[in-house]
Design a protein around this motif. Sequence first.
Motif, mmCIF file in Angstrom:
data_model
loop_
_atom_site.group_PDB
_atom_site.id
_atom_site.type_symbol
_atom_site.label_atom_id
_atom_site.label_comp_id
_atom_site.label_asym_id
_atom_site.label_seq_id
_atom_site.Cartn_x
_atom_site.Cartn_y
_atom_site.Cartn_z
ATOM 1 N N VAL A 138 -9.268 -4.631 3.029
ATOM 2 C CA VAL A 138 -8.234 -4.351 4.027
ATOM 3 C C VAL A 138 -8.289 -2.877 4.427
ATOM 4 O O VAL A 138 -8.705 -2.027 3.644
ATOM 5 C CB VAL A 138 -6.818 -4.675 3.513
ATOM 6 N N ASP A 139 -7.834 -2.607 5.654
ATOM 7 C CA ASP A 139 -7.632 -1.229 6.087
ATOM 8 C C ASP A 139 -6.357 -0.671 5.480
ATOM 9 O O ASP A 139 -5.450 -1.422 5.091
ATOM 10 C CB ASP A 139 -7.492 -1.162 7.617
ATOM 11 N N ILE A 140 -6.270 0.645 5.426
ATOM 12 C CA ILE A 140 -4.982 1.298 5.185
ATOM 13 C C ILE A 140 -4.227 1.269 6.509
ATOM 14 O O ILE A 140 -4.687 1.852 7.492
ATOM 15 C CB ILE A 140 -5.162 2.748 4.705
ATOM 16 N N PRO A 141 -3.089 0.588 6.588
ATOM 17 C CA PRO A 141 -2.375 0.482 7.858
ATOM 18 C C PRO A 141 -1.881 1.840 8.346
ATOM 19 O O PRO A 141 -1.511 2.709 7.541
ATOM 20 C CB PRO A 141 -1.190 -0.440 7.527
ATOM 21 N N VAL A 142 -1.870 2.018 9.640
ATOM 22 C CA VAL A 142 -1.351 3.259 10.217
ATOM 23 C C VAL A 142 0.082 3.489 9.753
ATOM 24 O O VAL A 142 0.472 4.617 9.432
ATOM 25 C CB VAL A 142 -1.429 3.215 11.757
ATOM 26 N N GLU A 143 0.879 2.414 9.671
ATOM 27 C CA GLU A 143 2.282 2.578 9.273
ATOM 28 C C GLU A 143 2.418 3.066 7.832
ATOM 29 O O GLU A 143 3.357 3.798 7.503
ATOM 30 C CB GLU A 143 3.078 1.296 9.495
ATOM 31 N N THR A 144 1.463 2.701 6.974
ATOM 32 C CA THR A 144 1.480 3.218 5.602
ATOM 33 C C THR A 144 1.222 4.708 5.604
ATOM 34 O O THR A 144 1.931 5.484 4.940
ATOM 35 C CB THR A 144 0.413 2.503 4.745
ATOM 36 N N LEU A 145 0.209 5.133 6.346
ATOM 37 C CA LEU A 145 -0.103 6.565 6.398
ATOM 38 C C LEU A 145 1.035 7.355 7.028
ATOM 39 O O LEU A 145 1.337 8.476 6.600
ATOM 40 C CB LEU A 145 -1.401 6.789 7.171
ATOM 41 N N GLN A 146 1.705 6.775 8.016
ATOM 42 C CA GLN A 146 2.856 7.445 8.618
ATOM 43 C C GLN A 146 3.965 7.666 7.597
ATOM 44 O O GLN A 146 4.644 8.694 7.610
ATOM 45 C CB GLN A 146 3.385 6.620 9.796
ATOM 46 N N GLN A 147 4.150 6.696 6.709
ATOM 47 C CA GLN A 147 5.217 6.786 5.714
ATOM 48 C C GLN A 147 4.961 7.881 4.687
ATOM 49 O O GLN A 147 5.909 8.479 4.162
ATOM 50 C CB GLN A 147 5.364 5.436 4.990
ATOM 51 N N ILE A 148 3.701 8.148 4.374
ATOM 52 C CA ILE A 148 3.393 9.062 3.266
ATOM 53 C C ILE A 148 2.753 10.374 3.710
ATOM 54 O O ILE A 148 2.514 11.252 2.885
ATOM 55 C CB ILE A 148 2.462 8.375 2.234
ATOM 56 N N ARG A 205 -5.590 9.659 13.881
ATOM 57 C CA ARG A 205 -5.425 11.005 14.430
ATOM 58 C C ARG A 205 -4.178 11.085 15.302
ATOM 59 O O ARG A 205 -3.419 12.063 15.248
ATOM 60 C CB ARG A 205 -6.682 11.370 15.238
ATOM 61 N N GLN A 206 -3.951 10.057 16.119
ATOM 62 C CA GLN A 206 -2.818 10.068 17.043
ATOM 63 C C GLN A 206 -1.479 9.929 16.328
ATOM 64 O O GLN A 206 -0.524 10.660 16.627
ATOM 65 C CB GLN A 206 -2.963 8.926 18.061
ATOM 66 N N HIS A 207 -1.412 9.010 15.369
ATOM 67 C CA HIS A 207 -0.123 8.676 14.761
ATOM 68 C C HIS A 207 0.169 9.438 13.472
ATOM 69 O O HIS A 207 1.316 9.441 13.010
ATOM 70 C CB HIS A 207 -0.055 7.173 14.487
ATOM 71 N N CYS A 208 -0.845 10.092 12.914
ATOM 72 C CA CYS A 208 -0.671 10.785 11.632
ATOM 73 C C CYS A 208 -1.236 12.206 11.737
ATOM 74 O O CYS A 208 -2.220 12.540 11.045
ATOM 75 C CB CYS A 208 -1.336 10.012 10.502
ATOM 76 N N GLN A 259 0.827 -1.208 0.000
ATOM 77 C CA GLN A 259 0.000 0.000 0.000
ATOM 78 C C GLN A 259 0.865 1.264 0.000
ATOM 79 O O GLN A 259 0.512 2.256 -0.650
ATOM 80 C CB GLN A 259 -0.953 -0.002 1.199
ATOM 81 N N THR A 260 1.971 1.227 0.705
ATOM 82 C CA THR A 260 2.874 2.380 0.697
ATOM 83 C C THR A 260 3.392 2.632 -0.719
ATOM 84 O O THR A 260 3.415 3.778 -1.195
ATOM 85 C CB THR A 260 4.053 2.163 1.654
ATOM 86 N N GLN A 261 3.779 1.574 -1.410
ATOM 87 C CA GLN A 261 4.261 1.731 -2.785
ATOM 88 C C GLN A 261 3.151 2.222 -3.710
ATOM 89 O O GLN A 261 3.378 3.089 -4.564
ATOM 90 C CB GLN A 261 4.828 0.402 -3.285
ATOM 91 N N TRP A 262 1.945 1.676 -3.548
ATOM 92 C CA TRP A 262 0.799 2.048 -4.382
ATOM 93 C C TRP A 262 0.474 3.536 -4.235
ATOM 94 O O TRP A 262 0.412 4.279 -5.205
ATOM 95 C CB TRP A 262 -0.402 1.192 -3.981
ATOM 96 N N PHE A 263 0.282 3.964 -2.995
ATOM 97 C CA PHE A 263 -0.096 5.359 -2.760
ATOM 98 C C PHE A 263 1.040 6.321 -3.109
ATOM 99 O O PHE A 263 0.795 7.416 -3.615
ATOM 100 C CB PHE A 263 -0.546 5.559 -1.312
ATOM 101 N N SER A 264 2.270 5.914 -2.865
ATOM 102 C CA SER A 264 3.400 6.782 -3.206
ATOM 103 C C SER A 264 3.454 7.041 -4.708
ATOM 104 O O SER A 264 3.695 8.178 -5.152
ATOM 105 C CB SER A 264 4.715 6.147 -2.740
ATOM 106 N N ALA A 265 3.225 5.993 -5.498
ATOM 107 C CA ALA A 265 3.235 6.162 -6.952
ATOM 108 C C ALA A 265 2.133 7.109 -7.412
ATOM 109 O O ALA A 265 2.349 7.970 -8.279
ATOM 110 C CB ALA A 265 3.070 4.800 -7.635
ATOM 111 N N LEU A 266 0.943 6.979 -6.829
ATOM 112 C CA LEU A 266 -0.166 7.851 -7.201
ATOM 113 C C LEU A 266 0.072 9.287 -6.734
ATOM 114 O O LEU A 266 -0.197 10.246 -7.466
ATOM 115 C CB LEU A 266 -1.472 7.314 -6.622
#
Length: 310
Positions: free
Chosen positions: A154-164, A187-190, A128-135
């Motif tokens: 699937v959910d968007i993982p918190v760690e993916t949102l943190q990365q982008i 809200r807390q992590h991003c 998901q991080t790669q997918w959203f980063s490309a877009l």
Amino acid sequence: MTSIHSSDVQTNKAVQHCALWTALVTPFNQNGSVDFISLREIAQHQAAAGNGILLLGSTGEGLALTAEEQFSIVDFICGLALDTPLMVAVGGSNLSEQLQWLAQCNSLPIDAYLLATPIYAKPGPVGQTQWFSALLDAAKFPCMLYNVPSRSGVDIPVETLQQIQNHQNCWAMKEASGDINKFLAYRQHCPEIDLYSGEDAMVPYLVSGGVKGLVSVCANAWPEATKKYVECCLSKTATQCQTLFPLWQNAVDALFAVANPIPVKVLMHQQGVISHNTLRAPLTALELANSDDIQHFDQRIAQWLAAYST
């Protein structure tokens, strides 16, 4: 009307200050073709109510449209030069096709994109991080991510949102899991991401969590009332606005009695705002055997708006 698309500064301001986005339905004629006459009327009505417009989302049956139909709808709405921000959905699960879609839309006077997790594939945090980063890299406008596990699996993982979250084009997330804890975790992590509810009835309960607004299905049928509802929620304390919950929860339940957007299109046809209640297969208006509930809550919401306005 004067177009809001005259500069990037104005566009970004318009996007950031829009508290209500209507996930617009796509009206069809009886033969299944796009009903551009009804489309113009409902888009103009949304703009007059002060609501932002999201095109080609799940409520707009975006994935049931051909690529040519998708572009014709976006191009048509852009040609109306509405005085309201426009967001365009980027769906599907073929990355090269989505990048081509972004390249097409980047040249149009729109304001934002809605980026969904690819359906069916169920990618993990890395995918998901790669997918959203490309877009995000390909987009020329601010992007709202879309967390809707009921459709994507699937959910968007918190760690993916943190990365982008610090990407220049990563502006917001539409959180439609129905899970308050998931909303609070984002809200807390991003903290760099604006969070919008994708669940109409949840807004009163998300005020204390810093919700920025709503991406709405109900606003198709009740443009002015939903606008007032969101404004009321965002201007009050969580305890005060929770008094709105029972009416709106019951109204939302009626509009989701069967698969979205069947009930809302049936109601809009009954209201006379779209010419037909036609949907694209496999959806059909015949799925809603009884429309008494949506008619009842149409009256209740109208009464609520009249009382609130006075």
